[in-house]
Design a protein around this motif. Structure first.
Motif, short mmCIF file in Angstrom:
data_model
loop_
_atom_site.label_atom_id
_atom_site.label_comp_id
_atom_site.label_asym_id
_atom_site.label_seq_id
_atom_site.Cartn_x
_atom_site.Cartn_y
_atom_site.Cartn_z
N GLN A 1 0.87 -1.18 0.00
CA GLN A 1 0.00 0.00 0.00
C GLN A 1 0.91 1.23 0.00
O GLN A 1 1.78 1.35 0.85
N ARG B 1 -2.12 5.99 -3.87
CA ARG B 1 -3.04 5.30 -2.96
C ARG B 1 -4.40 5.08 -3.62
O ARG B 1 -4.99 4.00 -3.50
N TYR C 1 -3.98 2.35 -6.22
CA TYR C 1 -3.80 1.07 -5.54
C TYR C 1 -5.15 0.52 -5.09
O TYR C 1 -5.48 -0.65 -5.31
N THR C 2 -5.96 1.38 -4.47
CA THR C 2 -7.27 0.97 -4.00
C THR C 2 -8.15 0.54 -5.17
O THR C 2 -8.81 -0.51 -5.11
N VAL D 1 -7.90 -3.31 -4.23
CA VAL D 1 -8.75 -3.44 -3.05
C VAL D 1 -10.23 -3.41 -3.41
O VAL D 1 -11.01 -4.22 -2.93
N GLN E 1 -11.31 -5.47 -9.30
CA GLN E 1 -10.03 -5.40 -8.61
C GLN E 1 -9.23 -6.68 -8.83
O GLN E 1 -9.78 -7.72 -9.14
#
Length: 192
Positions: free
Chosen positions: A40, A63, A66-67, A71, A77
């Motif tokens: 993360q 971030r 990445y999410t 995630v 995802q």
């Protein structure tokens, strides 16, 4: 590597940080750097990339990406866990997190007296943790041991993971990181 003045392009930062994409085997430091990039994103990653490349990287954008990619929410995802790609009931199915593959990779770590840091909440089959272990093996064990681990674990699932990530149309940082990771795993079978 000498820091260079560049624009605010995180893809350039990754490319510069891993500019040793020649024909030789990847070093332990390369595996460790890739591992850090797959975690993360945080201020430490931003600082490390800036120090290595002289490039400012927007941690907030990393971030968010990445999410979106790893995630969720949503069906697109691409979880960065081995068990998700190896432990489904059918090849096309995603498997559970903490499946049998998770336990198999954890046995490798245990065999060498290692375990993921207590501060890491991710399962032991997270791509970053497997890359960290590859760094350890490159530094402390023979090439045959590293090759066996890579063949039994990351190489067994990273292509399926890569396809899912590419289908989600990642931004340049993660597109470049993915390509560098796939390349690194492919050429890690030669002795250092």
């Amino acid at each position: 590597m000498t820091p260079a003045t560049r624009n605010n392009d995180s893809a350039v930062a990754v490319a510069d940080a891993f500019d040793d994409t020649g024909d030789g085997p990847p070093t332990a430091a390369r595996f460790a750097a890739l591992a850090a990039c797959w975690r993360q994103p945080d201020d430490d990653l931003q600082a490390a990339l800036a120090a290595e490349t002289g490039t400012t990287v927007d941690a907030q954008s990393l971030r968010a990406e990445y999410t979106r990619l790893f995630v969720g929410p949503g069906p697109s995802q691409s979880p960065p866990y081995e068990s998700v790609y190896r432990d489904g009931e059918r090849d096309a199915d995603l498997g559970p997190v903490y499946g049998p593959s998770t336990q198999a990779v954890a046995r490798w770590y245990s065999e060498y007296g290692l375990q993921p840091a207590a501060s890491e909440s991710a399962p032991p089959d997270h791509l970053a943790t497997e890359l960290e272990f590859a760094a350890y093996l490159r530094e402390h064990e023979g090439a045959e041991t590293l090759e066996q681990f890579l063949t039994e674990h990351p190489r067994n699932w990273v292509e399926s993971f890569a396809r899912r990530v590419r289908d989600a149309d990642p931004k340049p940082f993660y597109r470049t990181l993915l390509n560098v990771t796939v390349d690194t795993l492919a050429r890690a079978d030669t002795p250092p």
